[in-house]
Design a protein around this motif. Structure first.
Motif: not given
Length: 427
Positions: A178, A180-182, A208, A229, A231-232, A271
């Motif tokens: 997926e 990328s996310f922080d 998360y 997360r 971006d959640s 992540w």
């Protein structure tokens, strides 16, 4: 082909000595095929992070450590295909550079992709399946030396992912990825057990990924690690059930310096640098621990935790620390979370193997009412007769293994003891 006598016979923790006569390090798929076809008994050896004899063989061990990692990202399909011997931490670095991620990581990023999925190794998070749930394709070398490629949706695919090494040598793996996310990681200390258990579902859904570290004694949880997360759309918790927000970085084991741990104190970052507990650049507590883990259905979470708290006088003296995590249900036949969401009760023991092994039947008896399934790569006492009723597709897996490996080329003492319940294949 690099072939040698097995000189370094110990696993990562130093508690198990491999009995295989030779070790092979193929440098190509063709060499791997020849090694498998020409062996009478053979097993794949990953990063040696198992604490039992699951990876051993009475004949040959084959390591994929010198094969080209061959990281191939399909931007459109959102998949990555890699060599099974690649470590998750190295894969994470590759993906992050390209702007991608996988859904979760285990505590240690040092483990190999093939070994982790074969044993249903996991991270944490109510909505997160174990690492094997990201698998959408496998390429494996079968007992004949032929290459078999299977994809999600194919017949028996769900039985081939968590394979315990019983079906062949997995050469390459395709994983779902997926964007990328922080992630930010916050730690709380001295969290009251009563507050968490009064609303356990809310506690584990607070982020998360939520990990609770305890030695089972007393009225408080030593540490709660929350990974959020960014971006959640859900803000990171500023409080956690009466716990004290950490003002410094912590190691899960009390009194151990946190140098080897991933970034905490709520500092956002990729992540790949937050989902694991430990940093790839270091190998934490090498040779200083043993591990056991039991997974129970989510509906039994509180009762199972209370059963372990009641055993504290027996557990605590042998423990470095325990970790409680959650994970989503899946359809993989030999997964510890097959058809049920659950929690993992993980024990990191002091290196006192006789004492730990003597205690395991007592722990398993206390957890038996909750259908506890042991982690395949850690220490446990249960045998095939006890394990078979816990897995709805256990007999199907046995039949699949016998069909794919009729001569028992991939059989070993571990599989005879925990899956087949016999020793019909000569050593």
């Amino acid at each position: 082909m690099i072939e040698e006598q097995v000189r370094d016979r110990l696993n990562w923790a130093g508690n198990y000595e491999y009995r295989a006569r030779t070790m092979e390090h193929p440098t190509s798929l063709a060499e791997l095929q020849r090694a498998v076809a020409g062996a009478s008994r053979i097993r794949a050896l990953g990063s040696r992070h198992s604490f039992n004899d699951i990876a051993d063989s009475p004949g040959t061990l084959v390591s994929l450590d010198v094969l080209d990692p061959g990281v191939e990202i399909d931007d459109d399909a959102l998949t990555v295909t890699v060599a099974a011997g690649l470590r998750y931490g190295v894969l994470a670095e590759h993906l992050q550079r390209r702007g991608f991620a996988i859904h979760n990581l285990a505590s240690l990023p040092h483990i190999s992709v093939g070994g982790a999925i074969a044993t249903a190794t996991h991270g944490s998070g109510d909505a997160n399946g174990n690492l094997a749930t990201a698998v959408v394709g496998l390429e494996l070398v079968t007992a004949s030396g032929d290459v078999l490629t299977v994809a999600k949706g194919d017949a028996d695919f769900d039985g081939m992912v968590v394979n315990l090494g019983a079906l062949g040598v997995v050469h390459r793996v395709t994983l779902r990825i997926e964007p990328s996310f922080d992630v930010r990681q916050d730690v709380f200390t001295d969290v009251p057990w009563d507050a968490v258990l009064a609303d356990y579902d809310a506690a584990t859904s607070s982020a998360y990924s939520v990990s609770l570290f305890t030695d089972w004694s007393g009225d408080t949880i030593g540490q709660a690690w929350l990974k959020t997360r960014m971006d959640s759309g859900t803000p990171a918790p500023r409080t956690f059930y009466g716990g004290v927000p950490a003002d410094r970085a912590y190691h899960p084991v009390p009194g151990v310096a946190a140098d080897h741990c991933t970034q905490q104190l709520g500092v956002p970052g990729p992540w790949s640098d937050r989902l694991a507990h430990f940093r790839l650049a270091f190998t934490p507590s090498n040779g200083e621990e043993l591990q056991t883990e039991y997974l129970v259905g989510r509906e039994h979470a509180v009762a199972a935790i209370e059963a372990m708290r009641a055993l504290a006088p027996r557990l605590t003296p042998l423990l470095q620390v325990s970790e409680v995590r959650s994970m989503a249900a899946d359809d993989l036949w030999m997964s510890n979370n097959h058809q049920r969401a659950g929690i993992g009760l993980h024990f990191t023991w002091k290196p006192l193997q006789p004492e730990v092994e003597a205690l395991l039947p007592e722990v398993e008896s206390a957890l038996a009412p909750f259908g506890a399934r042991p982690h395949w790569g850690k220490l446990f006492a249960a045998d095939a007769a006890q394990l078979a009723p816990l897995y709805p597709r256990f007999e199907d897996f046995r039949a699949l293994a016998r069909r794919m490996d009729p001569e028992g080329k991939f059989r070993n003492v571990f599989l005879d003891r925990t899956v087949f319940g016999d020793s019909t294949v000569p050593a």
